[in-house]
Design an enzyme around this catalytic site. Structure first.
Site, PDB file in Angstrom:
ATOM      1  N   ARG A 294     172.920 -13.810  57.144  1.00  0.00           N
ATOM      2  CA  ARG A 294     171.817 -14.461  57.495  1.00  0.00           C
ATOM      3  C   ARG A 294     170.207 -14.507  56.102  1.00  0.00           C
ATOM      4  O   ARG A 294     170.559 -14.048  54.976  1.00  0.00           O
ATOM      5  CB  ARG A 294     171.034 -14.375  58.690  1.00  0.00           C
ATOM      6  CG  ARG A 294     170.786 -12.360  58.650  1.00  0.00           C
ATOM      7  CD  ARG A 294     170.481 -12.211  60.213  1.00  0.00           C
ATOM      8  NE  ARG A 294     170.099 -10.681  59.734  1.00  0.00           N
ATOM      9  CZ  ARG A 294     170.105 -10.037  60.959  1.00  0.00           C
ATOM     10  NH1 ARG A 294     170.438  -9.927  62.041  1.00  0.00           N
ATOM     11  NH2 ARG A 294     169.715  -8.617  60.232  1.00  0.00           N
TER      12      ARG A 294
ATOM     13  N   GLY B 228     168.054  -7.433  66.977  1.00  0.00           N
ATOM     14  CA  GLY B 228     168.238  -6.342  67.799  1.00  0.00           C
ATOM     15  C   GLY B 228     167.888  -6.576  68.807  1.00  0.00           C
ATOM     16  O   GLY B 228     167.444  -5.429  69.585  1.00  0.00           O
TER      17      GLY B 228
ATOM     18  N   HIS C  78     164.601  -0.936  62.686  1.00  0.00           N
ATOM     19  CA  HIS C  78     163.983  -1.816  63.472  1.00  0.00           C
ATOM     20  C   HIS C  78     162.487  -2.165  63.275  1.00  0.00           C
ATOM     21  O   HIS C  78     162.564  -3.292  62.999  1.00  0.00           O
ATOM     22  CB  HIS C  78     164.315  -1.344  64.683  1.00  0.00           C
ATOM     23  CG  HIS C  78     163.473  -2.233  65.452  1.00  0.00           C
ATOM     24  ND1 HIS C  78     162.032  -1.821  66.407  1.00  0.00           N
ATOM     25  CD2 HIS C  78     163.901  -4.130  66.181  1.00  0.00           C
ATOM     26  CE1 HIS C  78     162.031  -3.282  66.875  1.00  0.00           C
ATOM     27  NE2 HIS C  78     162.489  -3.917  67.047  1.00  0.00           N
TER      28      HIS C  78
ATOM     29  N   SER D 118     134.532 -37.221  64.802  1.00  0.00           N
ATOM     30  CA  SER D 118     134.449 -35.599  64.315  1.00  0.00           C
ATOM     31  C   SER D 118     135.335 -35.509  65.678  1.00  0.00           C
ATOM     32  O   SER D 118     134.131 -34.949  66.672  1.00  0.00           O
ATOM     33  CB  SER D 118     133.628 -34.837  63.924  1.00  0.00           C
ATOM     34  OG  SER D 118     134.715 -33.498  63.159  1.00  0.00           O
TER      35      SER D 118
ATOM     36  N   LYS E  16     175.105 -16.103  63.069  1.00  0.00           N
ATOM     37  CA  LYS E  16     176.350 -14.958  63.415  1.00  0.00           C
ATOM     38  C   LYS E  16     176.904 -15.549  63.210  1.00  0.00           C
ATOM     39  O   LYS E  16     178.104 -16.106  62.421  1.00  0.00           O
ATOM     40  CB  LYS E  16     175.549 -13.933  63.810  1.00  0.00           C
ATOM     41  CG  LYS E  16     176.489 -12.918  63.833  1.00  0.00           C
ATOM     42  CD  LYS E  16     176.682 -11.779  64.580  1.00  0.00           C
ATOM     43  CE  LYS E  16     175.514 -10.998  64.703  1.00  0.00           C
ATOM     44  NZ  LYS E  16     175.304  -9.633  64.833  1.00  0.00           N
TER      45      LYS E  16
ATOM     46  N   CYS F  79     137.575 -31.202  64.200  1.00  0.00           N
ATOM     47  CA  CYS F  79     137.456 -29.789  63.831  1.00  0.00           C
ATOM     48  C   CYS F  79     137.253 -28.673  64.620  1.00  0.00           C
ATOM     49  O   CYS F  79     136.911 -27.667  64.708  1.00  0.00           O
ATOM     50  CB  CYS F  79     135.840 -29.481  63.287  1.00  0.00           C
ATOM     51  SG  CYS F  79     134.978 -30.034  64.884  1.00  0.00           S
TER      52      CYS F  79
ATOM     53  N   MET G 135     169.333  -8.631  71.375  1.00  0.00           N
ATOM     54  CA  MET G 135     169.965  -8.572  71.884  1.00  0.00           C
ATOM     55  C   MET G 135     171.791  -7.821  71.755  1.00  0.00           C
ATOM     56  O   MET G 135     171.196  -6.510  70.528  1.00  0.00           O
ATOM     57  CB  MET G 135     171.029 -10.124  72.563  1.00  0.00           C
ATOM     58  CG  MET G 135     169.859 -10.901  72.862  1.00  0.00           C
ATOM     59  SD  MET G 135     170.522 -13.048  72.725  1.00  0.00           S
ATOM     60  CE  MET G 135     170.252 -12.856  70.578  1.00  0.00           C
TER      61      MET G 135
ATOM     62  N   TYR H  30     141.656 -36.597  58.301  1.00  0.00           N
ATOM     63  CA  TYR H  30     141.621 -34.613  57.411  1.00  0.00           C
ATOM     64  C   TYR H  30     141.371 -34.183  59.091  1.00  0.00           C
ATOM     65  O   TYR H  30     140.953 -34.282  60.244  1.00  0.00           O
ATOM     66  CB  TYR H  30     139.672 -34.882  56.201  1.00  0.00           C
ATOM     67  CG  TYR H  30     138.973 -34.485  58.213  1.00  0.00           C
ATOM     68  CD1 TYR H  30     137.964 -33.369  58.238  1.00  0.00           C
ATOM     69  CD2 TYR H  30     137.939 -35.785  58.199  1.00  0.00           C
ATOM     70  CE1 TYR H  30     136.711 -34.209  59.732  1.00  0.00           C
ATOM     71  CE2 TYR H  30     136.836 -36.222  58.928  1.00  0.00           C
ATOM     72  CZ  TYR H  30     136.880 -34.814  59.701  1.00  0.00           C
ATOM     73  OH  TYR H  30     134.870 -34.462  60.271  1.00  0.00           O
TER      74      TYR H  30
ATOM     75  N   ARG I 147     180.070  -8.757  69.695  1.00  0.00           N
ATOM     76  CA  ARG I 147     177.934  -8.862  68.986  1.00  0.00           C
ATOM     77  C   ARG I 147     177.742 -10.507  69.668  1.00  0.00           C
ATOM     78  O   ARG I 147     178.170 -10.877  69.531  1.00  0.00           O
ATOM     79  CB  ARG I 147     178.431  -8.870  67.480  1.00  0.00           C
ATOM     80  CG  ARG I 147     178.337  -7.422  67.158  1.00  0.00           C
ATOM     81  CD  ARG I 147     178.591  -8.048  65.323  1.00  0.00           C
ATOM     82  NE  ARG I 147     179.513  -6.937  65.296  1.00  0.00           N
ATOM     83  CZ  ARG I 147     178.853  -5.963  63.856  1.00  0.00           C
ATOM     84  NH1 ARG I 147     177.413  -6.172  63.914  1.00  0.00           N
ATOM     85  NH2 ARG I 147     179.351  -4.997  63.542  1.00  0.00           N
TER      86      ARG I 147
HETATM   87  C1  PEP Z   1     134.421 -28.105  69.316  1.00  0.00           C
HETATM   88  O1  PEP Z   1     134.325 -28.457  71.032  1.00  0.00           O
HETATM   89  O2  PEP Z   1     136.258 -29.078  68.856  1.00  0.00           O
HETATM   90  C2  PEP Z   1     133.579 -27.460  68.367  1.00  0.00           C
HETATM   91  C3  PEP Z   1     134.268 -27.313  67.161  1.00  0.00           C
HETATM   92  O3  PEP Z   1     132.159 -27.714  68.948  1.00  0.00           O
HETATM   93  P1  PEP Z   1     132.453 -25.668  69.535  1.00  0.00           P
HETATM   94  O4  PEP Z   1     133.860 -25.485  69.700  1.00  0.00           O
HETATM   95  O5  PEP Z   1     131.470 -25.539  69.203  1.00  0.00           O
HETATM   96  O6  PEP Z   1     132.162 -26.729  70.570  1.00  0.00           O
END
Ligand code: PEP
Ligand code: MG
Length: 902
Positions: free
Chosen positions: A336, A101, A452, A768, A22, A836, A103, A856, A92
């Site tokens: 803002r 809102g 709000h 992975s 502000k 993953c 603070m 990836y 303020r």
């Molecule tokens: C993991 O362990 O990150 C995974 C993807 O396998 P799960 O969650 O199925 O054990």
């Protein structure tokens, strides 16, 4: 000593960490020559010093405030506390990050029993002067003295009733005078001290209260929700008051340069005549659309719109502007970057690129992970028969069904019991923030689009309908009424935040779609990012959804989910319960075509893209009933409630479950250990993959199967299973192997696998990182036990900064990943690497994956848009850091040369 006070004309946007958002913007606007009431900012550093000293103001600060005030008084030709020419100021809060809102703020400071009379004479308006005084007494009491606001509201209510006034603007000078007396009496009774008539004392107390408000509970909850560091502190802005409550040619309002709900380019805002700013923001009175200002004071409206558009061009983003009109003169109080829904954020960013205001990189950089998560809102399924009970304002899009709850604490309680709740209230205040977080949606009877509830819900991407005038809440009897329908607390309602409809009962909702703007923004991100984005998907439907969201492959297909459906489970159980190899082989032969069909469906959906199929991972007893249920059933059978055959079957299952029972299943017979001990299960799955591949190829589908072995901890586990996979491919595909370029890889989920990645990589084409298990095993926490028992406390007390199952622990787990990827690639240059676990959809974790050079990330389909953006943001962040590093190197070289020249 560093400077602790900046006049608005001295400040600049670059000083935002010291001046807060502000303060920095007020300084910037003052510099642009806009109509800003003069004032000054006390820095965030002063707030931190106050906290560090145990809530004692830094030495000399008040003297500096007095000096700054002197300048302000000269500019306004008024004096704080002067009985003839009184200056009034606002005090303020203003943090670095926007915390609307959360603070505290105090308006009309400088009034006392004498100056109020002076103000009345000066303005020739006694009613106005006492209206200001009662507002100040009220705010000062709640913010500085911590007296509950309801006490003051009740006194106003009582006076209005006794004197027959309906609205606030009906109240006469005498009415407000009476209220002021009652307020001062209440202060004396509650605190044992009179209201401070000394204006210097008022000012000091107000500054301290604003500093303290940095630590109030709602601000803390807000900071935790939005990841704002506690160590920033708030600045304090002291500014000459202008009065929106000074008659009918005065007023106050909020204006957005684009629609914050949809992102549409239009002037959007609300205005209240003869009112002060707090009336709008707090949702106490429902304001009118900004078009009323256009009708009533067109010259002011024109000036306002013109200024607003200039500010948008200047800041290159949609602005949220607070303004006041004082007796026909416009003042800006704040600008803002406007809070917006996720949809609006995308549309505004893409439109600004199209308008040539920002670059595609800037558009991508601006996307907040939270927005991306919320982007894909649910809506009411088309064609549903709806019992619409009422119509409110469509304050934040998305539809939500939930059990009605009237207060924030109950909302939190019910949510923790697994219920979906809808927070219903006359209006919400910042103290309700925990309830809003817990609720699936918010419904209020009062307050406008900038109230709000609306602002907070939009920020969080929660559906919200507000200003629903026909909603009557009777919290005492635990009911609400909408027309002639009565709904009890705990019964279900649905709200549609896109249309403002309030609907009886639970309604079927449909999943969201990718809009044209989002698709364009994602294309911008795709042209920047280096990481590929894959999906975790177990069914053809999920695979198709993932592809629609831009998945470049499937990074994890968990095959156990294919065994769980009601028609398959009995066959799977028969396979587990088999007494002989022959019996088990028969059951597996029945499962094989089902698996094959699953894989064919997924290959078809992902035609031409890689599909990573993970062989069975969980321990077998997860497919059988629990020991507890079995014992209970057997007990009933023994009590004569069932047949003898049933008893034999149950005893058999019980024996098997007992034999499979493990003390610690997370570390037991699961993953590749299971595949090595029961090779025929994996054989069946591998065969199903290759049979599906062959059938798909014959249908013209391009298949790229990646077979993934879970939970490898020793190279021999992988090398043995890899041999079986290659043999099966040979057997099933024969020469057609050439048409099916399959790969074999492993998950890295066990610390030993990470440490011995070099050896393992000699038998793998990809790694992975299963960061769910890798986090469990690196920390030594079982996730279920941790989240159920101690993680909440660890987070609350700061032992852990974040939940490591949501945001990758870079220092520990991340180190293992980096090391494993490097060792793996050193042995096998073509090794493909990715993650993953759940972290694959989290922005910070994605930035880490980019930084260490993984190929990836893989996440659930709905997180793919966020992952695409986050991967691009990681590149942009990296480029910035690189640029900064080379600039500072250059600067260093230059200064070295200068020294040498000397
Ligand atoms: C993991 O362990 O990150 C995974 C993807 O396998 P799960 O969650 O199925 O054990
Ligand atoms: Mg795992």
């Amino acid at each position: 000593m560093s400077k602790r006070i900046y006049h608005f004309h001295e400040g600049q946007v670059a000083l935002k960490p010291l001046l807060g958002g502000k303060g920095a913007n007020l300084a910037e606007m003052t510099g642009l020559g806009l109509p800003i009431p003069p004032g000054f900012t006390i820095t965030t550093a002063a707030c931190l010093a106050y906290e560090e000293a145990g809530q004692i103001l830094p030495l000399g600060l008040m003297e500096e405030v007095q000096q700054a005030l002197f300048l302000l008084e000269q500019r306004k030709q008024l004096k704080l506390g002067d009985r003839h020419n009184p200056l009034l100021v606002s005090v303020r809060s203003g943090a670095v990050a926007s915390m609307p809102g959360m603070m505290d703020t105090i308006l009309n400071l400088g009034l006392n029993d004498e100056t109020v009379e002076g103000l009345a004479i000066l303005t020739q308006d006694e009613r106005f002067a006492y209206d200001c005084y009662r507002r100040f007494l009220h705010m000062f009491s709640t913010v500085v003295l911590y007296i509950p606001t309801v006490l003051f509201e009740d006194m106003v209510h009582l006076m209005k009733q006794e004197r027959g006034f309906v609205e606030d603007h009906d109240v006469t000078a005498d009415g407000w005078k009476e209220v002021c007396q009652s307020f001062k009496q209440a202060i004396l009774e509650r605190t044992g001290d009179s209201f401070p008539q000394q204006v210097e004392q008022q000012l000091q107390m107000a500054i301290e209260a604003v500093f303290r408000s940095w630590h109030n509970p709602r601000a803390q909850v807000f900071r935790r929700t939005y990841g704002i560091p506690d160590a920033q502190g708030t600045a304090v802005n002291i500014q000459a008051m202008v009065f929106g409550n000074w008659g009918e040619d005065s007023g106050t309002g909020v204006l957005f340069t684009r629609n914050p709900s949809t992102g549409e380019k239009m002037i959007y805002g609300e205005y209240l005549a003869n009112a002060q700013g707090e009336d709008v923001v707090a949702g106490v009175r429902t304001p009118l659309s900004i078009s009323h200002l256009d009708a009533e004071m067109p010259y002011i409206y024109e000036q306002l719109v013109d200024t607003a558009l200039k500010l948008e061009q200047h800041y290159k983003d949609m602005q949220d502007i607070e303004f006041t009109v004082e007796q026909g003169q416009l003042y800006l109080l704040q600008t803002r970057e406007g809070k917006r829904t996720a949809q609006a954020a995308v549309k505004i960013a893409v439109d600004l690129v199209r308008e040539g205001v920002i670059s595609p990189e800037e558009a991508v950089e601006r996307m907040e992970p939270m927005h991306m998560d919320q982007l894909l809102h649910r809506s009411i399924r088309h064609g549903e028969a709806l019992t619409v009970l009422a119509q409110g304002l469509p304050a934040s899009p998305g539809a939500a069904s939930g059990q009605v709850v009237f207060d924030a604490d109950t909302a939190v309680q019910w949510k923790s019991e697994g219920r979906s709740v809808l927070l219903v209230s006359t209006e919400t205040t910042p103290d309700d923030i925990h309830g809003v977080i817990a609720a699936a949606g918010v419904l209020t009877s009062r307050g406008g689009m900038t109230s709000h509830a609306a602002v907070v819900a939009r920020g969080m991407g929660k559906p919200c309908v507000c200003g629903c005038a026909t909603l009557v809440i009777d919290a005492q009897s635990g009911t609400l009424r909408l027309g002639n329908v009565t709904v009890r607390e705990g019964e279900a309602l649905t709200i549609d935040g896109a249309t403002g409809q309030v609907i009886l009962g639970t309604v079927e909702l449909q999943e969201p779609q990718v809009t044209a703007e989002l698709a364009e923004l994602l294309r911008m991100a795709d042209s920047i990012r280096e990481l590929q984005v894959y999906a975790n998907a177990d069914t053809p439907e999920d695979a198709a959804k993932a592809r629609e969201f831009g998945a470049q492959g499937i990074g994890l297909c968990r095959t156990e989910h294919m065994f769980m459906s009601p028609e398959r489970l009995p066959v799977v159980q028969a396979m587990i319960l088999a007494e002989s190899d022959v019996e088990r082989a028969a059951a597996l032969r029945r499962i094989l075509p089902m698996q094959q069909a699953d894989f064919e469906g997924i290959f078809a959906a992902m035609d031409g893209l890689p599909v990573t199929i993970r062989l069975l991972d969980p321990p077998l007893h997860e497919f059988l009933p629990s020991l507890y249920d079995l014992k209970d059933q057997l007990h009933q059978v023994e009590a004569g409630l069932s047949t003898g055959i049933e008893r034999e079957r149950l005893t058999h299952v019980l024996r098997k479950v007992e034999s499979l029972h493990e003390t610690n299943p997370m570390l037991g017979l699961r993953g590749c250990r299971l595949g090595l001990l029961f090779p025929d299960i994996y054989d069946m799955q591998i065969e199903a993959v290759f049979l599906a591949a062959r059938a798909s190829i014959h249908r013209g589908v391009a298949v790229l199967p990646d077979i993934m072995v879970p939970l490898v901890g020793h190279v021999n586990e992988l090398s043995r299973l890899r041999k079986r996979i290659d043999e099966c491919a040979e057997r099933v595909l024969g020469v057609e192997r050439l048409l099916c370029p399959y790969r074999v890889g492993t998950m890295i989920e066990v610390p030993r696998a990470a440490l011995t990645a070099g050896e393992i990589a000699q038998h793998a084409e990809f790694f992975s990182f299963g960061t769910n298990d890798l986090t469990q095993m690196t920390f030594g926490y079982s996730r279920d036990d941790a989240e159920g028992k101690f993680l909440a406390q660890y987070l609350e007390t700061g032992i852990l900064p974040v939940n490591p199952f949501q945001v990758l622990d870079q220092d520990g787990v991340g180190q293992l990943i980096e090391l494993a990827a490097a060792r793996g690639k050193a042995m096998n240059a073509n090794l493909k690497t990715g993650i993953c676990g759940e972290h694959g959809g989290d922005s910070k974790s994605i930035a880490f994956c980019h930084a260490i050079g993984l190929d990836y990330v893989s996440c659930s389909p709905y997180r793919i848009p966020n992952a695409r953006i986050a991967a691009a943001q990681a590149v942009l962040q990296h480029r910035k850091q690189h640029m900064q590093a080379s600039l500072s190197q250059q600067a260093e070289r230059m200064s070295k040369r200068k020294v040498e020249a000397i």
